[in-house]
Design a protein around this motif. Structure first.
Motif, PDB file in Angstrom:
ATOM      1  N   ALA A  29       0.829  -1.206   0.000  1.00 36.28           N
ATOM      2  CA  ALA A  29       0.000   0.000   0.000  1.00 36.28           C
ATOM      3  C   ALA A  29       0.862   1.253   0.000  1.00 36.28           C
ATOM      4  O   ALA A  29       0.581   2.211  -0.731  1.00 36.28           O
ATOM      5  CB  ALA A  29      -0.930   0.006   1.216  1.00 36.28           C
ATOM      6  N   PHE A  30       1.928   1.251   0.779  1.00 37.50           N
ATOM      7  CA  PHE A  30       2.813   2.411   0.827  1.00 37.50           C
ATOM      8  C   PHE A  30       3.507   2.617  -0.514  1.00 37.50           C
ATOM      9  O   PHE A  30       3.579   3.730  -1.027  1.00 37.50           O
ATOM     10  CB  PHE A  30       3.837   2.271   1.959  1.00 37.50           C
ATOM     11  N   ALA A  31       3.994   1.528  -1.116  1.00 35.21           N
ATOM     12  CA  ALA A  31       4.647   1.624  -2.424  1.00 35.21           C
ATOM     13  C   ALA A  31       3.662   2.109  -3.488  1.00 35.21           C
ATOM     14  O   ALA A  31       4.011   2.922  -4.354  1.00 35.21           O
ATOM     15  CB  ALA A  31       5.238   0.276  -2.822  1.00 35.21           C
ATOM     16  N   LEU A  32       2.429   1.633  -3.426  1.00 32.79           N
ATOM     17  CA  LEU A  32       1.400   2.066  -4.373  1.00 32.79           C
ATOM     18  C   LEU A  32       1.085   3.549  -4.195  1.00 32.79           C
ATOM     19  O   LEU A  32       0.921   4.284  -5.164  1.00 32.79           O
ATOM     20  CB  LEU A  32       0.130   1.227  -4.201  1.00 32.79           C
ATOM     21  N   ALA A  33       1.020   3.995  -2.952  1.00 33.43           N
ATOM     22  CA  ALA A  33       0.764   5.416  -2.692  1.00 33.43           C
ATOM     23  C   ALA A  33       1.875   6.278  -3.279  1.00 33.43           C
ATOM     24  O   ALA A  33       1.613   7.320  -3.878  1.00 33.43           O
ATOM     25  CB  ALA A  33       0.634   5.667  -1.194  1.00 33.43           C
ATOM     26  N   GLU A  34       3.115   5.844  -3.123  1.00 29.72           N
ATOM     27  CA  GLU A  34       4.241   6.590  -3.698  1.00 29.72           C
ATOM     28  C   GLU A  34       4.186   6.594  -5.223  1.00 29.72           C
ATOM     29  O   GLU A  34       4.396   7.619  -5.852  1.00 29.72           O
ATOM     30  CB  GLU A  34       5.571   6.003  -3.240  1.00 29.72           C
ATOM     31  N   ALA A  35       3.884   5.436  -5.802  1.00 25.89           N
ATOM     32  CA  ALA A  35       3.871   5.310  -7.262  1.00 25.89           C
ATOM     33  C   ALA A  35       2.739   6.102  -7.909  1.00 25.89           C
ATOM     34  O   ALA A  35       2.881   6.578  -9.036  1.00 25.89           O
ATOM     35  CB  ALA A  35       3.760   3.831  -7.650  1.00 25.89           C
ATOM     36  N   THR A  36       1.627   6.254  -7.199  1.00 24.74           N
ATOM     37  CA  THR A  36       0.465   6.937  -7.782  1.00 24.74           C
ATOM     38  C   THR A  36       0.322   8.376  -7.303  1.00 24.74           C
ATOM     39  O   THR A  36      -0.659   9.040  -7.634  1.00 24.74           O
ATOM     40  CB  THR A  36      -0.844   6.187  -7.450  1.00 24.74           C
ATOM     41  N   GLY A  37       1.289   8.827  -6.504  1.00 29.88           N
ATOM     42  CA  GLY A  37       1.171  10.171  -5.956  1.00 29.88           C
ATOM     43  C   GLY A  37       0.026  10.288  -4.963  1.00 29.88           C
ATOM     44  O   GLY A  37      -0.545  11.356  -4.775  1.00 29.88           O
ATOM     45  N   GLY A  38      -0.314   9.176  -4.333  1.00 30.51           N
ATOM     46  CA  GLY A  38      -1.393   9.175  -3.335  1.00 30.51           C
ATOM     47  C   GLY A  38      -2.782   9.255  -3.943  1.00 30.51           C
ATOM     48  O   GLY A  38      -3.715   9.721  -3.297  1.00 30.51           O
ATOM     49  N   ASP A  39      -2.941   8.771  -5.167  1.00 30.69           N
ATOM     50  CA  ASP A  39      -4.235   8.798  -5.849  1.00 30.69           C
ATOM     51  C   ASP A  39      -5.267   7.995  -5.056  1.00 30.69           C
ATOM     52  O   ASP A  39      -5.196   6.767  -4.971  1.00 30.69           O
ATOM     53  CB  ASP A  39      -4.077   8.210  -7.253  1.00 30.69           C
ATOM     54  N   ALA A  40      -6.215   8.685  -4.447  1.00 30.18           N
ATOM     55  CA  ALA A  40      -7.196   8.053  -3.561  1.00 30.18           C
ATOM     56  C   ALA A  40      -8.019   6.994  -4.286  1.00 30.18           C
ATOM     57  O   ALA A  40      -8.275   5.918  -3.743  1.00 30.18           O
ATOM     58  CB  ALA A  40      -8.109   9.099  -2.942  1.00 30.18           C
ATOM     59  N   TYR A  41      -8.435   7.273  -5.521  1.00 32.61           N
ATOM     60  CA  TYR A  41      -9.244   6.298  -6.261  1.00 32.61           C
ATOM     61  C   TYR A  41      -8.455   5.009  -6.481  1.00 32.61           C
ATOM     62  O   TYR A  41      -8.961   3.911  -6.257  1.00 32.61           O
ATOM     63  CB  TYR A  41      -9.702   6.865  -7.607  1.00 32.61           C
ATOM     64  N   GLU A  42      -7.215   5.136  -6.922  1.00 29.32           N
ATOM     65  CA  GLU A  42      -6.401   3.952  -7.194  1.00 29.32           C
ATOM     66  C   GLU A  42      -6.137   3.157  -5.912  1.00 29.32           C
ATOM     67  O   GLU A  42      -6.215   1.938  -5.914  1.00 29.32           O
ATOM     68  CB  GLU A  42      -5.070   4.366  -7.836  1.00 29.32           C
ATOM     69  N   LEU A  43      -5.870   3.861  -4.832  1.00 29.00           N
ATOM     70  CA  LEU A  43      -5.637   3.175  -3.565  1.00 29.00           C
ATOM     71  C   LEU A  43      -6.894   2.447  -3.083  1.00 29.00           C
ATOM     72  O   LEU A  43      -6.823   1.288  -2.663  1.00 29.00           O
ATOM     73  CB  LEU A  43      -5.167   4.170  -2.505  1.00 29.00           C
TER      74      LEU A  43
END
Length: 73
Positions: A29-43
């Motif tokens: 989840a942390f890596a995904l947040a970094e990769a997406t710029g914290g995109d709430a929808y994607e998370l």
């Protein structure tokens, strides 16, 4: 999981206990947040949560990384 890994490796430097499967979810989840710029929808989509409370909990950086942010300032 961590105990199984540790039992296979005699070198104490390679031990990872106490690793829990949920720790891996936080790491992803942390890596995904970094990769997406914290995109709430994607998370929300990838983690299966709609609550911002859980999104925030999963995407908080570990202490060593958070301390590094302060050092970079």
């Amino acid at each position: 999981m961590g105990r199984w890994h540790d039992a296979e490796h005699g070198d104490p430097a390679r031990h990872i206990s106490p690793l829990r499967p949920h720790d891996l979810r936080h790491s992803v989840a942390f890596a995904l947040a970094e990769a997406t710029g914290g995109d709430a929808y994607e998370l929300e989509h990838r983690l299966g949560h709609q609550s911002q409370r859980y999104i925030h909990r999963y995407t908080n950086p570990p202490e060593d990384i958070a301390a590094g942010y302060v050092e970079q300032m």
